[in-house]
Design an enzyme around this catalytic site. Structure first.
Site, PDB file in Angstrom:
ATOM      1  N   CYS A  66      52.909 -22.965  36.053  1.00 38.44           N
ATOM      2  CA  CYS A  66      53.220 -23.835  37.187  1.00 38.44           C
ATOM      3  C   CYS A  66      52.089 -24.852  37.249  1.00 38.44           C
ATOM      4  O   CYS A  66      51.348 -25.009  36.269  1.00 38.44           O
ATOM      5  CB  CYS A  66      53.424 -23.033  38.485  1.00 38.44           C
ATOM      6  SG  CYS A  66      52.000 -22.114  39.079  1.00 38.44           S
ATOM      7  N   HIS A  99      41.157  -5.397  27.964  1.00 42.55           N
ATOM      8  CA  HIS A  99      40.873  -4.488  29.084  1.00 42.55           C
ATOM      9  C   HIS A  99      42.065  -4.277  30.015  1.00 42.55           C
ATOM     10  O   HIS A  99      42.265  -3.177  30.510  1.00 42.55           O
ATOM     11  CB  HIS A  99      39.699  -5.031  29.904  1.00 42.55           C
ATOM     12  CG  HIS A  99      38.379  -4.893  29.205  1.00 42.55           C
ATOM     13  ND1 HIS A  99      37.168  -5.111  29.823  1.00 42.55           N
ATOM     14  CD2 HIS A  99      38.079  -4.563  27.923  1.00 42.55           C
ATOM     15  CE1 HIS A  99      36.174  -4.920  28.957  1.00 42.55           C
ATOM     16  NE2 HIS A  99      36.701  -4.601  27.787  1.00 42.55           N
TER      17      HIS A  99
HETATM   18  C1  RB5 Z   1      54.401 -27.182  42.790  1.00 43.41           C
HETATM   19  O1  RB5 Z   1      54.163 -28.391  43.406  1.00 43.41           O
HETATM   20  C2  RB5 Z   1      53.126 -26.346  42.776  1.00 43.41           C
HETATM   21  O2  RB5 Z   1      52.875 -25.851  44.034  1.00 43.41           O
HETATM   22  C3  RB5 Z   1      53.247 -25.233  41.770  1.00 43.41           C
HETATM   23  O3  RB5 Z   1      53.476 -25.764  40.521  1.00 43.41           O
HETATM   24  C4  RB5 Z   1      52.062 -24.319  41.602  1.00 43.41           C
HETATM   25  O4  RB5 Z   1      50.888 -25.031  41.419  1.00 43.41           O
HETATM   26  C5  RB5 Z   1      51.929 -23.254  42.598  1.00 43.41           C
HETATM   27  O5  RB5 Z   1      51.056 -22.380  42.508  1.00 43.41           O
END
Ligand code: RB5
Length: 148
Positions: A66, A99
């Site tokens: 993400c 680990h």
């Molecule tokens: C999306 O905008 C963002 O919040 C997501 O990609 C991530 O960084 C969340 O932890």
């Protein structure tokens, strides 16, 4: 190395492409659950789909992406049977396997890593789990799955 499940949100589309190119060159079988475009998706949905796919069996490990790697990592660690490590350099990549015997590793597409993510993945893939004293610690972690 056989099969990897991979998924990320809109914050890591380019990073996911770099990773899939890298894994394909290694002839690794990839299940890529998206996302494939810039449209916003919710990272918990993406992470949960990848964890459920992994738990069907047959996968060596999974990769979650993400913007920061944090959201997918937190989500994955709420799924029974998953140990997801937020990896940030070669040392944490190595320790995540040696680990923690992590079955998922997470990265952020908006993070300025000093080390290429593909190098961290390579380190994770080529490190062996040490077992021994770590087995007891992992068993204690995984016992928390049963406590709800
Ligand atoms: C999306 O905008 C963002 O919040 C997501 O990609 C991530 O960084 C969340 O932890």
């Amino acid at each position: 190395m056989g099969k990897i499940v991979l998924a990320g949100d809109h914050g890591a589309v380019e990073l996911k492409k770099q990773i899939t190119d890298f894994l394909k060159k290694k002839n690794i079988d990839i299940t890529d659950l998206g996302t494939f475009g810039d449209a916003a998706v919710d990272y918990p949905d993406i992470a949960l789909a990848a964890c459920r796919e992994f738990l069907k069996g047959g996968y060596d490990f999974g990769i979650l992406l993400c913007g920061t790697g944090i959201g997918v990592c937190i989500t994955a660690n709420k799924v029974k049977g998953i140990r997801c490590a937020l990896v940030s350099d070669l040392f944490t990549a190595e320790m995540a396997k040696a680990h923690n015997n992590a079955n998922f590793i997470a990265f952020g597409g908006r993070v300025a890593y000093a080390t290429p993510v593909t190098a961290m993945i390579e380190k994770f893939m080529t490190t062996a789990y040490e077992g021994g004293r770590h087995e007891r610690r992992i068993a204690k972690m995984m016992a928390l799955d049963k406590q709800g």
